[in-house]
Design a protein around this motif. Structure first.
Motif, PDB file in Angstrom:
ATOM      1  N   GLN A   1      75.750  57.252  64.261  1.00  0.00           N
ATOM      2  CA  GLN A   1      75.780  58.108  63.080  1.00  0.00           C
ATOM      3  C   GLN A   1      75.152  59.477  63.316  1.00  0.00           C
ATOM      4  O   GLN A   1      75.283  60.374  62.482  1.00  0.00           O
ATOM      5  CB  GLN A   1      75.038  57.420  61.917  1.00  0.00           C
ATOM      6  CG  GLN A   1      75.658  56.110  61.474  1.00  0.00           C
ATOM      7  CD  GLN A   1      77.061  56.293  60.926  1.00  0.00           C
ATOM      8  OE1 GLN A   1      77.286  57.114  60.037  1.00  0.00           O
ATOM      9  NE2 GLN A   1      78.012  55.533  61.449  1.00  0.00           N
ATOM     10  N   LEU A   2      74.466  59.656  64.440  1.00  0.00           N
ATOM     11  CA  LEU A   2      73.688  60.867  64.657  1.00  0.00           C
ATOM     12  C   LEU A   2      74.530  62.127  64.543  1.00  0.00           C
ATOM     13  O   LEU A   2      74.147  63.093  63.873  1.00  0.00           O
ATOM     14  CB  LEU A   2      73.006  60.823  66.029  1.00  0.00           C
ATOM     15  CG  LEU A   2      72.189  62.067  66.410  1.00  0.00           C
ATOM     16  CD1 LEU A   2      71.044  62.288  65.426  1.00  0.00           C
ATOM     17  CD2 LEU A   2      71.660  61.942  67.846  1.00  0.00           C
TER      18      LEU A   2
ATOM     19  N   ALA B   1      62.539  59.487  69.420  1.00  0.00           N
ATOM     20  CA  ALA B   1      63.573  58.498  69.119  1.00  0.00           C
ATOM     21  C   ALA B   1      64.678  59.036  68.217  1.00  0.00           C
ATOM     22  O   ALA B   1      65.834  58.598  68.318  1.00  0.00           O
ATOM     23  CB  ALA B   1      62.928  57.271  68.468  1.00  0.00           C
ATOM     24  N   ALA B   2      64.348  59.994  67.335  1.00  0.00           N
ATOM     25  CA  ALA B   2      65.371  60.524  66.421  1.00  0.00           C
ATOM     26  C   ALA B   2      66.520  61.181  67.169  1.00  0.00           C
ATOM     27  O   ALA B   2      67.645  61.223  66.652  1.00  0.00           O
ATOM     28  CB  ALA B   2      64.741  61.502  65.436  1.00  0.00           C
ATOM     29  N   ASN B   3      66.244  61.717  68.354  1.00  0.00           N
ATOM     30  CA  ASN B   3      67.286  62.257  69.243  1.00  0.00           C
ATOM     31  C   ASN B   3      66.648  62.600  70.578  1.00  0.00           C
ATOM     32  O   ASN B   3      66.126  63.706  70.752  1.00  0.00           O
ATOM     33  CB  ASN B   3      67.949  63.494  68.657  1.00  0.00           C
ATOM     34  CG  ASN B   3      69.061  64.031  69.564  1.00  0.00           C
ATOM     35  OD1 ASN B   3      69.396  63.437  70.585  1.00  0.00           O
ATOM     36  ND2 ASN B   3      69.618  65.166  69.189  1.00  0.00           N
ATOM     37  N   PRO B   4      66.683  61.698  71.536  1.00  0.00           N
ATOM     38  CA  PRO B   4      66.063  61.964  72.843  1.00  0.00           C
ATOM     39  C   PRO B   4      66.773  63.049  73.645  1.00  0.00           C
ATOM     40  O   PRO B   4      66.268  63.462  74.693  1.00  0.00           O
ATOM     41  CB  PRO B   4      66.162  60.607  73.564  1.00  0.00           C
ATOM     42  CG  PRO B   4      66.480  59.604  72.512  1.00  0.00           C
ATOM     43  CD  PRO B   4      67.245  60.347  71.457  1.00  0.00           C
ATOM     44  N   HIS B   5      67.923  63.516  73.171  1.00  0.00           N
ATOM     45  CA  HIS B   5      68.745  64.445  73.945  1.00  0.00           C
ATOM     46  C   HIS B   5      69.120  65.664  73.101  1.00  0.00           C
ATOM     47  O   HIS B   5      70.304  66.022  72.995  1.00  0.00           O
ATOM     48  CB  HIS B   5      69.999  63.735  74.462  1.00  0.00           C
ATOM     49  CG  HIS B   5      69.722  62.446  75.170  1.00  0.00           C
ATOM     50  ND1 HIS B   5      69.099  62.395  76.395  1.00  0.00           N
ATOM     51  CD2 HIS B   5      69.947  61.160  74.787  1.00  0.00           C
ATOM     52  CE1 HIS B   5      68.964  61.135  76.771  1.00  0.00           C
ATOM     53  NE2 HIS B   5      69.468  60.358  75.818  1.00  0.00           N
TER      54      HIS B   5
ATOM     55  N   GLY C   1      59.867  64.858  58.435  1.00  0.00           N
ATOM     56  CA  GLY C   1      59.759  64.664  59.870  1.00  0.00           C
ATOM     57  C   GLY C   1      61.038  64.075  60.433  1.00  0.00           C
ATOM     58  O   GLY C   1      61.966  63.730  59.686  1.00  0.00           O
ATOM     59  N   PRO C   2      61.123  63.950  61.758  1.00  0.00           N
ATOM     60  CA  PRO C   2      62.331  63.416  62.387  1.00  0.00           C
ATOM     61  C   PRO C   2      62.686  62.041  61.840  1.00  0.00           C
ATOM     62  O   PRO C   2      61.832  61.163  61.734  1.00  0.00           O
ATOM     63  CB  PRO C   2      61.943  63.347  63.874  1.00  0.00           C
ATOM     64  CG  PRO C   2      60.864  64.374  64.032  1.00  0.00           C
ATOM     65  CD  PRO C   2      60.101  64.351  62.748  1.00  0.00           C
ATOM     66  N   MET C   3      63.936  61.871  61.493  1.00  0.00           N
ATOM     67  CA  MET C   3      64.417  60.636  60.869  1.00  0.00           C
ATOM     68  C   MET C   3      65.431  59.970  61.786  1.00  0.00           C
ATOM     69  O   MET C   3      66.451  60.544  62.136  1.00  0.00           O
ATOM     70  CB  MET C   3      65.048  60.968  59.509  1.00  0.00           C
ATOM     71  CG  MET C   3      65.566  59.783  58.741  1.00  0.00           C
ATOM     72  SD  MET C   3      66.205  60.343  57.116  1.00  0.00           S
ATOM     73  CE  MET C   3      66.917  58.805  56.532  1.00  0.00           C
ATOM     74  N   LYS C   4      65.134  58.778  62.186  1.00  0.00           N
ATOM     75  CA  LYS C   4      66.018  58.021  63.058  1.00  0.00           C
ATOM     76  C   LYS C   4      67.197  57.468  62.267  1.00  0.00           C
ATOM     77  O   LYS C   4      67.038  56.905  61.183  1.00  0.00           O
ATOM     78  CB  LYS C   4      65.243  56.861  63.698  1.00  0.00           C
ATOM     79  CG  LYS C   4      66.066  55.876  64.499  1.00  0.00           C
ATOM     80  CD  LYS C   4      66.631  56.486  65.767  1.00  0.00           C
ATOM     81  CE  LYS C   4      67.355  55.403  66.595  1.00  0.00           C
ATOM     82  NZ  LYS C   4      68.072  55.991  67.749  1.00  0.00           N
ATOM     83  N   VAL C   5      68.399  57.686  62.775  1.00  0.00           N
ATOM     84  CA  VAL C   5      69.611  57.087  62.216  1.00  0.00           C
ATOM     85  C   VAL C   5      70.279  56.300  63.339  1.00  0.00           C
ATOM     86  O   VAL C   5      69.980  56.512  64.524  1.00  0.00           O
ATOM     87  CB  VAL C   5      70.566  58.161  61.652  1.00  0.00           C
ATOM     88  CG1 VAL C   5      69.904  58.938  60.524  1.00  0.00           C
ATOM     89  CG2 VAL C   5      71.051  59.099  62.747  1.00  0.00           C
TER      90      VAL C   5
END
Length: 315
Positions: free
Chosen positions: A286-287, A69-73, A278-282
């Motif tokens: 804002q990514l 989820a933090a960056n699927p791409h 760990g991966p941090m969702k923004v």
């Protein structure tokens, strides 16, 4: 003059010991061991300071294969980062990648990264991150691609424009949450590598995990890093670049400047600001403001050395 030989100055001591969480697109210069912000990219000061006959790029933590989820791409944001490099008006001399090229050390992930990074046409120097050494053969896929001419687990050095570059490996047999480690063989090699270098030789060291302890509870440091830093203290200009923590943190200690790089994949929390790293969702919009690339300009014989961090959101 060594730090211990200089008059006591509380303000200077604070400048040497502070850590700076740099903002978006800030250009830093280092003069006399003290960082100075020249403002946002695009200012006249930044443009003037970045005019150098010798620049190189740093990218880090591309984590090709990451799709959470933090960056699927993550593969797409690496492409965007490489697009920024290709669009630079002055072509850098080369590029370094400070590890975690892949997320799971799969051959297909190494293939994808090589194809995308290769689009720059720049020679690229690599050191591994822990995510690059987790294949079933103890890092053989990384070694097969990048190990030729290297020592031990992949450490090496080279010279360019009068600057001596040292690529170190501090992620072998890394335990979850544990500090990085160089080991006696690599430390002995560094001592031998530096023994014929004059004190005036500019040194750039790059590794995946910080060589200084950013946050021990999360393993953000190198257990025997102080030993290699001691070998570097006699030099008048040392820049240490790393990745791993996915955010910009800068520290200056004597003549040694430490600078971390943003990831091209995802953000991690600031030290101690979450239960664990760990991966941090923004927010999606804002990514690209927390991902980016780093450009280093070296003007030999003059101060300063300039470090420019550029996010994917910058024009």
């Amino acid at each position: 003059m060594r730090d211990e030989d200089q008059p006591h100055d509380p303000s200077r001591r604070h400048a040497l010991e502070c850590m700076v969480w740099a903002g978006t697109g800030v250009l830093w210069t280092v003069s006399g061991g003290v960082p100075k912000s020249l403002g946002l990219l695009g200012t006249a000061e930044a443009a003037e300071a970045s005019q150098s006959p010798f620049t190189f790029m740093q990218i880090s933590d591309s984590h090709i294969g990451f799709n959470k989820a933090a960056n699927p791409h993550a593969i797409d944001t690496l492409k965007e980062a490489i697009g920024k490099v290709k669009a630079l008006p002055v072509k850098p001399a080369f590029m370094i990648h400070t590890g975690d090229i892949t997320h799971l050390s799969l051959a297909s992930q190494f293939d994808d990264a090589a194809q995308i990074i290769g689009e720059t046409g720049l020679e690229t120097h690599y050191v591994p991150g822990e995510h690059d050494l987790i294949d079933d053969n103890n890092g053989k896929l990384y070694a097969d691609r990048y190990g030729a001419g290297k020592h031990g687990a992949g450490w090496y050095s080279f010279d360019d424009h009068g600057v001596h570059f040292i690529g170190l490996v501090n992620v072998v047999n890394l335990k979850a949450g544990g500090l990085g480690n160089l080991g006696p063989d690599q430390l002995a090699w560094v001592a031998d590598d530096l023994k014929d270098k004059s004190n005036s030789t500019p040194i750039v060291v790059f590794a995946h995990i910080p060589l200084w302890t950013v946050y021990a509870d999360w393993g953000w440091g190198t257990d025997d890093g102080a030993q290699v830093l001691q070998l570097l203290r006699r030099f008048g200009s040392v820049t240490v670049l790393n990745g791993h923590i996915h955010q910009i943190i800068q520290k200056v200690e004597g003549h040694i400047t430490f600078h971390t790089a943003r990831s091209t994949a995802f953000l991690q929390p600031a030290p101690g600001k979450a239960p664990a790293p760990g991966p941090m969702k923004v927010p999606d919009d804002q990514l690209r403001k927390v991902l980016g690339i780093t450009r280093v300009s070296v003007s030999l014989g003059t101060e300063p050395l300039a470090i420019t961090d550029k996010t994917l959101a910058d024009n």
